[in-house]
Design an enzyme around this catalytic site. Structure first.
Site, short mmCIF file in Angstrom:
data_model
loop_
_atom_site.label_atom_id
_atom_site.label_comp_id
_atom_site.label_asym_id
_atom_site.label_seq_id
_atom_site.Cartn_x
_atom_site.Cartn_y
_atom_site.Cartn_z
N ARG A 268 26.00 3.54 -4.76
CA ARG A 268 25.59 4.61 -5.08
C ARG A 268 26.11 5.76 -3.94
O ARG A 268 25.87 7.10 -4.00
CB ARG A 268 24.05 4.77 -5.21
CG ARG A 268 23.36 4.05 -3.94
CD ARG A 268 21.70 4.05 -4.30
NE ARG A 268 21.00 3.24 -3.50
CZ ARG A 268 21.01 1.86 -3.45
NH1 ARG A 268 21.93 1.11 -4.16
NH2 ARG A 268 20.38 1.26 -2.67
N HIS A 384 13.60 26.18 -21.95
CA HIS A 384 13.44 26.08 -23.34
C HIS A 384 13.07 24.90 -23.75
O HIS A 384 12.89 24.62 -24.98
CB HIS A 384 14.57 26.77 -24.00
CG HIS A 384 14.79 28.23 -23.71
ND1 HIS A 384 14.11 29.17 -24.52
CD2 HIS A 384 15.31 28.87 -22.90
CE1 HIS A 384 14.45 30.25 -23.80
NE2 HIS A 384 15.53 30.22 -22.83
#
Length: 548
Positions: A268, A384
């Site tokens: 990572r 939203h």
């Protein structure tokens, strides 16, 4: 009880929490006009405002005492000096060496690793220059137009995130593709778009045995041979990022086109290594070096600044405050820049694979929460979708807002609307809307009496929801490098406080081991009975219904 939760600094924070928890940030801002100046800091081209947090100056002082008690400065020194702080794998943790731009050696087992790092970097730059210039071609002499990176986890998430984020800096002739999942739909749909004469495949696997990656690589290899009819051409169209020369050669890849990295590069954290080859090809040497330079600048800041002026330390300790004292289980990353849409997914692995641990460095089970669930998407879309829960839901979710001031390619009024929403949301999460304000609005709209009483509770926003704001002038390679390194070091800080090994990931192994056995079960005739009842039932249902 653990040493950590019984330590003086922890107990002081627990007592302080009782004093701070009832306070509203509205009051804190009203009482201190200098709050923004006190709780903001700039480094590496990043401006960090943390004034909209449920903190006081005393809170930060106590958090820094916890960092001191945990030996953070000494542990930082151990990482940068090449000590093997990944104790379960007996490895150094030296992603910082991959972007080390000074002349100082970094040693592992007495050997300076910088000559090898710089040699691989130069090999990457030469290769990328040849691809970009058209000097290196496919088997028919045509310049490459499509680059397909085949990897998974860190071999995918970092390169795809950076290439998407910095697409404005990418080579115009080149289209980047990323294949990670073993679900064949991804590799098949990608291959449909490609011309074998002008496609370069990068197979990224340290061991060259990663099941998902090698399965996809073999599918790509077969597709290529079926169309060109000559296995010898693989040498020009496939390269490897790996340490397993034997397996790479058996695949048909020219070992001159194998790029090395080392066991002290965690997956990572590997975009800074040869895993970043697709980034170097897409951006070119200058911009790739700028990416490294941004990370190096943040490394130097992290290594040298006092805790109180140290951006990753401040960010990390704020996370400790919310996870361990406010009980926040998740962390939202909300970039108001569409180019950073993949950044939350990248941080999921960085944070959750690093600090998702229940056993400390001494082998003891922890009695405190460690890493939060990290999630997110582009901020405007979030407004939203899930912001309703963040504003009025029952869970406390700290949020990192990220935005750039300049958007050179975006016409007005897009940028103004975007940034207005960015600032408005941080204010709304802090201020909320109280009963008096709601009733005044309703009265102005002509809603009074019983109707007002019924509606008012539904329109109240509690506020007092913590946010950090990260602003940069423009999203460039250098600032993105600093941003990534900021979060890397934040994870390091929190792992140090929690006393966990942030650099192993044994939790991913069991599923892989079981999958190997189940893979055999799926192709063996007859009923499967070697697992628990549920797993047996699911496997047998699948075997009865899979098309033959």
């Amino acid at each position: 009880m653990s040493k950590l939760t019984q330590s003086p600094a922890w107990l002081a924070l627990a007592a302080h929490y009782q004093e701070v928890a009832p306070l509203h940030m509205r009051e804190l801002f009203e009482k201190d006009p200098q709050r923004f100046e006190k709780f903001s800091i700039e480094s590496g081209g990043l401006f960090f405002d943390y004034s909209k947090n449920r903190i006081t100056e005393e809170t930060m002082s106590l958090l820094f005492k916890l960092a001191e008690q945990s030996g953070l400065k000494a542990r930082i020194e151990k990482m940068f000096s090449g000590e093997k702080i990944n104790i379960t794998e007996n490895r150094a943790v030296l992603h910082v060496a991959l972007r080390n731009l000074d002349k100082n050696p970094i040693r592992v087992d007495g050997e300076d690793v910088m000559p090898k790092v710089n040699a691989v970097k130069e090999k990457m730059f030469q290769f990328s220059d040849e691809i970009r210039s058209g000097e290196r071609t496919g088997y028919t002499g045509k310049a490459f137009t499509d680059i397909v990176n085949i990897g998974i986890g860190g071999s995918d998430l970092g390169p795809v995130m950076v290439c998407n984020a910095l697409k404005d800096f990418g080579h115009q002739r080149l289209t980047m593709h990323f294949v990670s999942t073993v679900d064949g739909d991804q590799i098949v749909s990608t291959l449909k778009k490609l011309n074998p004469e002008t496609t370069l495949f990068i197979v990224a696997s340290k061991t060259f045995t990663t099941q998902e990656t090698i399965t996809n690589a073999r599918t790509a290899r077969k597709w290529f041979i079926d169309r060109v009819g000559n296995e010898a051409h693989i040498a020009k169209h496939f390269v490897a990022v790996s340490t397993n020369a034997k397996a790479v050669a058996e695949f048909g890849i020219d070992l001159n086109n194998m790029f090395e990295f080392w066991d002290w590069v965690g997956g990572r954290y590997s975009l800074w290594s040869a895993i970043g080859l697709p980034i170097a090809i897409y951006l070119g040497k200058h911009d790739y070096q700028d990416l490294l330079h941004g990370a190096y600048t943040m490394d130097e800041h992290f290594k040298n600044k006092p805790l109180e002026q140290n951006l990753p330390v401040i960010m990390g300790m704020l996370g400790i405050w919310y996870v361990n004292f406010f009980g926040a289980n998740t962390q939202l990353i909300s970039p108001y820049n569409q180019s950073l849409q993949r950044f939350p997914a990248y941080l999921q692995q960085l944070d959750m694979e690093s600090n998702g641990k229940t056993v400390d460095l001494d082998g003891n089970r922890v009695d405190y929460h460690t890493g939060p669930v990290v999630w997110g998407d582009a901020g405007i879309n979030g407004q939203h979708a899930y912001y309703q829960m963040l504003h009025q839901g029952s869970q406390l979710v700290p949020i990192d807002f990220i935005a750039s001031i300049e958007h050179p390619e975006i016409p007005e009024p897009h940028s103004t609307i975007l940034m207005a929403n960015f600032f408005a949301q941080t204010e709304a999460f802090m201020r909320g809307k109280n009963d008096a304000e709601v009733r005044a609005e309703l009265a102005k709209a002509g809603i009074t009496g019983d109707a007002q009483d019924e509606l008012a509770p539904h329109k109240i926003f509690e506020g007092n929801r913590p946010t950090n704001s990260i602003l940069m002038q423009r999203l460039t390679p250098r600032r993105l490098g600093a941003l990534i390194a900021l979060y890397e070091h934040k994870v390091f800080v929190q792992g140090t406080i929690w006393n966990v090994n942030s650099y192993d990931q044994w939790g991913v192994e069991l599923g892989k081991q079981l999958a190997k056995k189940i893979e055999s079960d799926l192709v063996t005739p007859g009923l499967t009975s070697s697992h628990d009842a549920s797993t047996n039932g699911l496997i047998n249902y699948y075997k009865r219904n899979v098309p033959r």
